[in-house]
Design a protein around this motif. Structure first.
Motif, PDB file in Angstrom:
ATOM      1  N   UNK A 263       0.814  -1.180   0.158  1.00 37.17           N
ATOM      2  CA  UNK A 263      -0.016  -0.013   0.137  1.00 37.17           C
ATOM      3  C   UNK A 263       0.925   1.206   0.064  1.00 37.17           C
ATOM      4  N   UNK A 264       1.204   1.756  -1.015  1.00 37.60           N
ATOM      5  CA  UNK A 264       2.299   2.768  -1.525  1.00 37.60           C
ATOM      6  C   UNK A 264       1.590   3.672  -2.228  1.00 37.60           C
ATOM      7  N   UNK A 265       1.986   5.225  -2.286  1.00 39.36           N
ATOM      8  CA  UNK A 265       1.498   5.983  -3.457  1.00 39.36           C
ATOM      9  C   UNK A 265       2.209   5.707  -4.567  1.00 39.36           C
ATOM     10  N   UNK A 266       1.700   5.904  -5.663  1.00 42.35           N
ATOM     11  CA  UNK A 266       2.100   5.870  -6.911  1.00 42.35           C
ATOM     12  C   UNK A 266       2.754   6.970  -7.598  1.00 42.35           C
ATOM     13  N   UNK A 267       2.487   8.223  -7.160  1.00 38.99           N
ATOM     14  CA  UNK A 267       2.833   9.694  -7.476  1.00 38.99           C
ATOM     15  C   UNK A 267       4.289   9.820  -6.906  1.00 38.99           C
ATOM     16  N   UNK A 268       5.102   8.988  -6.952  1.00 36.29           N
ATOM     17  CA  UNK A 268       6.504   9.306  -6.326  1.00 36.29           C
ATOM     18  C   UNK A 268       7.573   9.289  -7.349  1.00 36.29           C
ATOM     19  N   UNK A 269       8.179  10.447  -7.397  1.00 34.75           N
ATOM     20  CA  UNK A 269       9.178  10.722  -8.533  1.00 34.75           C
ATOM     21  C   UNK A 269      10.567  11.335  -8.218  1.00 34.75           C
TER      22      UNK A 269
END
Length: 289
Positions: A263-269
């Protein structure tokens, strides 16, 4: 308040009326606000280069309008010329356009064409050189004796010296090593902050745009396919991949972690965002231990 630049139903055809006719832009509507740091991305042939050449009048629309501060940039020749000074465009590999005997004279070329006095030109050259990290000694050297990174800085300084309200850069870090890329990007950030200038950066590096811009425009097939903050745009990784674009490597990692059930966010850059998420995961694990 008017946006500083606005495109209204902008279309552009190359070789119109011939067998080689090609639609490069079609009905593009876009507003660019003052002080924005905008990223422009898209695969080769998506219309990016054609679009930016309309923003300072290098290309004239086949149909539609380009407004600068609410006025059509093609309303008369005098205004078109003014816009070309106020909207500065740095092409890819701009060092190829250096031609003067010294770096100083290359940077001074634009302000001189603006009809400024010698004192004003001198002040602008020194200020622009300061923004990009060119020393007094380097100003007196032939630009052809400078390193690749220094040449790039001189070319960018030549546009900055005109003090444009809008600075457009086409792949400003292309061909540079990591240290050179970060140095150029810092120069751009410094100029944008000091002048409250609008900056538009074309880039193929998703990491660069993700870490620097406040808004992204995604071009595809001569249209604006998507626009939003980097967080908003990179949430649509599958759609970006369908139109031939990558997402930042870190985003790809977190998408895979999500696919595997974490359960992690995907908008990580950015590394900073990744570190924060990992820290939160570790703290959560400690609480459940």
């Amino acid at each position: 308040m008017n946006p500083i630049l606005e495109l209204q139903n902008l279309s552009h055809l190359y070789s119109a009326g011939t067998p080689f006719e090609h639609v490069a832009l079609q009905d593009v509507n876009l507003k660019i606000e003052r002080g924005e740091f905008l990223g422009l991305i898209g695969h080769t042939g998506s219309g990016k280069s054609t679009l930016i050449q309309h923003l300072n009048g290098l290309l004239q629309p086949t149909s539609g309008r380009v407004l600068f501060d609410g006025e059509d940039i093609w309303k008369d020749k005098k205004f078109t010329r003014q816009v070309r000074f106020r909207v500065g465009l740095v092409f890819q590999y701009p060092e190829a356009q250096l031609f003067e005997e010294t770096a100083y004279r290359d940077i001074a070329f634009g302000p001189k064409n603006m009809g400024l006095g010698e004192d004003e030109i001198h002040e602008r050259v020194l200020r622009a050189a300061g923004f990009v990290g060119i020393s007094q000694a380097e100003l007196e050297r032939s630009p052809f004796d400078l390193s690749g990174g220094q040449k790039r800085r001189v070319a960018i300084a030549g546009v900055i010296a005109m003090q444009p309200d809008v600075l457009i850069l086409d792949e400003p870090t292309a061909g540079l090593d990591p240290a050179g890329r970060e140095s150029i990007l810092q120069n751009i950030r410094d100029y944008q902050a000091a002048q409250n200038a609008t900056v538009i950066m074309v880039s193929h590096s998703m990491e660069e745009v993700a870490a620097n811009v406040s808004r992204l425009i995604v071009m595809n097939g001569g249209h604006v396919a998507m626009t939003g903050t980097p967080q908003e745009v990179f949430r649509h990784a599958q759609e970006l991949e369908r139109i031939g674009l990558d997402v930042p490597e870190l985003t790809r990692v977190f998408l895979e972690l999500r696919r595997r059930g974490l359960d992690v966010p995907t908008a990580v850059f950015t590394p900073q965002q990744a570190a924060q998420v990992i820290l939160q995961l570790r703290q959560g694990g400690a609480r459940h231990a």
